[in-house]
Design a protein around this motif. Structure first.
Motif, short mmCIF file in Angstrom:
data_model
loop_
_atom_site.label_atom_id
_atom_site.label_comp_id
_atom_site.label_asym_id
_atom_site.label_seq_id
_atom_site.Cartn_x
_atom_site.Cartn_y
_atom_site.Cartn_z
N LEU A 1 39.47 -27.44 -13.23
CA LEU A 1 38.90 -28.12 -12.07
C LEU A 1 37.76 -29.05 -12.52
O LEU A 1 37.62 -30.17 -12.03
CB LEU A 1 38.39 -27.07 -11.06
N ASP A 2 36.97 -28.60 -13.48
CA ASP A 2 35.86 -29.44 -13.95
C ASP A 2 36.37 -30.71 -14.63
O ASP A 2 35.75 -31.77 -14.51
CB ASP A 2 34.95 -28.65 -14.90
N ARG B 1 37.10 -32.97 -11.81
CA ARG B 1 35.86 -33.48 -11.21
C ARG B 1 35.30 -34.64 -12.02
O ARG B 1 34.88 -35.66 -11.47
CB ARG B 1 34.83 -32.35 -11.12
N THR C 1 33.27 -39.79 -6.92
CA THR C 1 33.01 -38.53 -6.20
C THR C 1 31.96 -37.72 -6.97
O THR C 1 31.83 -37.88 -8.19
CB THR C 1 34.31 -37.70 -6.06
N ASP D 1 30.20 -32.20 -8.52
CA ASP D 1 30.47 -30.85 -8.04
C ASP D 1 31.37 -30.87 -6.80
O ASP D 1 31.35 -29.95 -6.00
CB ASP D 1 29.15 -30.12 -7.74
N ALA D 2 32.17 -31.94 -6.65
CA ALA D 2 33.00 -32.09 -5.45
C ALA D 2 33.99 -30.93 -5.33
O ALA D 2 34.52 -30.45 -6.32
CB ALA D 2 33.76 -33.41 -5.51
N GLU D 3 34.21 -30.51 -4.09
CA GLU D 3 35.19 -29.46 -3.83
C GLU D 3 36.61 -30.05 -3.97
O GLU D 3 36.79 -31.26 -3.81
CB GLU D 3 35.01 -28.90 -2.43
N PRO D 4 37.61 -29.19 -4.26
CA PRO D 4 38.98 -29.70 -4.40
C PRO D 4 39.44 -30.55 -3.21
O PRO D 4 40.12 -31.56 -3.39
CB PRO D 4 39.81 -28.41 -4.52
N ASP D 5 39.05 -30.16 -1.99
CA ASP D 5 39.45 -30.94 -0.81
C ASP D 5 38.93 -32.37 -0.88
O ASP D 5 39.61 -33.32 -0.49
CB ASP D 5 38.89 -30.28 0.47
#
Lengths: 237, 464
Positions: free
Chosen positions: B161-162, B165, B174, B177-181
């Protein structure tokens, strides 16, 4: 009841004490044991690497050695799997003697539970925390899953839950020499997920060699011993 | 970065383990999660019966493939789709090129398709000056990274995920630390423009029902629906093994595939495409082309053992359970299809010599057999290709010579015993490094120690 022990090539040279303990275990449960002198290798290293002709020659030899045996018991799930699953294909599915050999061939724990009906053989492992590595061929070719665990528990051991207990250790015969980096990473996955235990055991010389070879190389892990020796200790009083 | 072919599997897998240990972690976590979901989903149904059914339908299909292919062609044409036959990958690309030129296509949106990876469609379109946008989120991520997919179902599972990001921060600004959504929303905005601007949409096909000429596509994100319905032209590339006899079969196969792939009872979207927009329909493409691709599949079909691999529905379950695949992910395999299924179809699709050493990239643990929804006997096919490699002289001479010597000894117990005894006098630490077949073992592990006395010796001395 008479059993011929097939020590297997790895067992004979690298796990001699475990083979001896397998004999002691079988005798302990009232079985007469013989060790046919002509035994060598079941042929699995050649079969799995695609050398069919060589595999067939070794299978034919092994078939001759054990043709008269009442039962054949091996301290190795993968060699027992080789004989039960692949000898008919190599030696002829219509050969009654070959078919009969496959049904008389057992991995040690499988034989103790399925044929001898052993359940609670002793108390020698009381208070010991044990991890059991399921060798792939015992598990998937022979369908032996509960037997070794039941025997360990039946000797008083606590067999600990381990998320990778049914995952391959990465041995795979020549696989471990052809692709050593991936093979070692597979062993690491086993060792890195292993809970704290008094000992790690399994029923296959190949798996034990892989896991202990990697554990020693990295300086990690508990003592690693063959199931036959652990069970022999277990039945002792 | 692009695929270099399977030939460098050992080097690439070793490099991956050495240089990118974090990928091993990402792949192991993702595949274990997929497999946990699969296990849960199969706990809800009579999975064994369903797998028997699927095996039998596909076996029947493959045994009568010529008949069903002709039926599918008739049905597709009846629905108003154009049918093309591509014997090779080059034929498939030429068909696409003609459609692109005839229609002056400049922008293409692409739905996720493993066959399109096999055919290297993106590179070909770009060489024609056509822009291509991957619209599956995972495919979009790896397109931005310039990487090929590393998994049949989850092309970006080797990335954390990082990683995503950081990538989206660079491309879309973005937050780190953006959320997956929020990441998905950023991709959605960028992709929406492309859907609207595209002249042509490309998809694969999970299944093609011969009786109705229906191309079935499974997805979760909705991008396949958009790629196949918004642009003026839709081109579906379908491997000839993707046929099923009836639309009723599609219903069973779609659910079996999603349960095996991600543990879902069914995909969020299942598109059933029956040709171009009809007069009474408000939307849909003006032209639908279905390209039926062989590209080596009939080589597999002609093989007495390996033909069973053509039952594959590309669910990825064998990758998820495979302890070999889990160490590296797919890139090391050097071509789009990785894991156990990749190793057994590579010799058919690429030729055995080019596919080496993939048939050896397995410990034969058999875990894949437990999960395959169409019961492909994967270890048996692996051993079959290994036999063929021996017959064709594609294994190291040292291995062949060594096994012949070993076998000759195994037929002579006295010689075998003497050779075993010699192990005690030839330290494996030294001998192993000198022998090519053992040097790999010694490089990663401590040498095994022979027992002080062999078991046969202990037995002869008398056991207590």
């Amino acid at each position: 009841m008479r059993v011929s022990l097939f020590a297997t090539c790895l067992g004979n040279e690298f796990y001699a004490d475990a083979c001896a303990d397998a004999v002691r275990l079988l005798r302990h449960f009232g079985v007469e044991v013989d060790v046919p002198e002509g035994q060598t290798c079941c042929g699995q290293p050649a079969f799995n690497s695609g050398h069919q002709d060589e595999a067939r020659r070794m299978a034919r030899h092994t078939h001759q050695v054990f043709a008269e045996s009442e039962y054949v018991v091996l301290p190795s799930g993968s060699c027992a799997g080789m004989m039960r699953s692949f000898y008919p294909e190599l030696l002829g599915t219509d050969d009654a003697s070959v078919r009969s050999l496959t049904t008389r061939t057992y991995e040690l724990a499988q034989f103790l539970v399925q044929v001898l009906g052993v359940d609670a053989p002793g108390t020698g492992l009381s208070g010991r925390v044990v991890a059991y590595h399921h060798g792939c061929h015992a598990l998937r070719e022979l369908g032996v899953r509960d037997e070794p665990v039941a025997l360990l528990r039946g000797c008083g051991a606590e067999v600990i839950a381990w998320e990778a207990d049914e995952e391959c250790c990465g041995f795979g015969g020549l696989f471990s020499a052809k692709l050593p980096e991936v093979s070692a990473a597979m062993a690491d996955r086993k060792l890195d997920t292993l809970p704290t235990v008094d000992l790690l055991t399994s029923a296959d010389g190949g798996c034990l060699m892989q896991l202990s070879g990697r554990a020693t190389h990295r300086g990690v892990g508990p003592p690693i011993r063959h199931l036959a020796s652990v069970l022999w200790e277990g039945v002792g009083s | 970065m692009s695929f270099t072919g399977p030939g460098r599997y050992r080097e690439e897998s070793a490099k991956m383990l050495r240089d990118k240990p974090e990928m091993r972690h990402s792949v192991t976590q993702a595949t274990r999660t997929f497999d946990d979901h699969r296990t849960h989903a199969f706990g809800q149904v009579d999975g064994e019966r369903w797998r028997d059914w699927a095996r039998d339908v596909k076996t029947h299909l493959l045994s009568n493939l010529d008949i069903y292919l002709e039926q599918a062609e008739e049905s597709l044409e009846r629905n108003g789709a154009h049918v093309h036959w591509a014997e090779t990958g080059a034929d498939a690309l030429a068909i696409l090129e003609k459609i692109v030129e005839d229609n002056d296509v400049k922008r293409v949106v692409k739905a996720k398709s493993m066959l399109s990876e096999e055919l290297a469609i993106n590179a070909h379109l770009e060489s024609l000056g056509v822009s291509v946008f991957e619209t599956d989120l995972g495919e979009y991520i790896i397109q931005l990274l310039g990487e090929p997919p590393s998994h049949i179902v989850g092309p970006a599972i080797h990335r954390s995920l990082d990683d995503c990001r950081r990538l989206f921060h660079e491309h879309f600004g973005t937050p780190l630390d953006a959320e997956p959504d929020a990441l998905a929303a950023a991709a959605r905005i960028a992709l929406r423009q492309e859907f609207l601007a595209a002249d042509l949409g490309i998809s694969g096909g999970n299944f093609l029902a011969a009786d109705t000429g229906t191309v079935a596509l499974i997805e979760n994100e909705g991008n396949i629906r958009l790629s196949t319905s918004l642009p003026r032209i839709h081109v579906a590339f379908v491997g000839i093994e993707k046929l099923v006899p009836t639309l009723g079969d599609v219903a069973g196969f779609v659910q079996l595939t999603t349960r095996s792939a991600t543990g879902q009872p069914i995909g969020n979207y299942v598109s059933l495409i029956q040709g171009p927009r009809r007069e009474d329909e408000p939307d849909g493409p003006e032209e639908v082309h279905v390209v039926l691709v062989d590209n080596g599949r009939t080589n597999l079909l002609a093989d007495d053992t390996a033909w069973e691999a053509l039952r594959c529905v590309r669910c990825g379950a064998c990758l998820n359970i495979c302890p070999v695949y889990r160490q590296t992910g797919g890139h090391a395999y050097g071509w789009p299809y990785s894991g156990p299924i990749g190793a057994i179809i590579a010799p058919g699709l690429l030729g055995l010599e080019k596919a080496m050493p993939l048939p050896h990239a397995s410990s034969l643990c058999g875990a894949c057999v437990d999960v395959c929804p169409v019961r492909i006997p994967i270890p048996e096919i692996l051993v079959h290709w290994r036999e063929r490699a021996v017959e064709e002289g594609l294994v190291p001479l040292a291995e062949t010579v060594g096994l012949k010597a070993y076998t000759a000894a195994a037929e002579r117990p006295v010689v075998f015993g003497a050779a075993g005894a010699a192990l005690r006098y030839a330290p494996l630490e030294l001998g192993g490094r000198a022998l090519p077949i053992l040097s790999g073992w010694m490089q990663e592990r401590s040498a095994p120690k022979p027992s002080p006395k062999s078991f046969m010796q202990l037995w002869k001395e008398g056991l207590e």
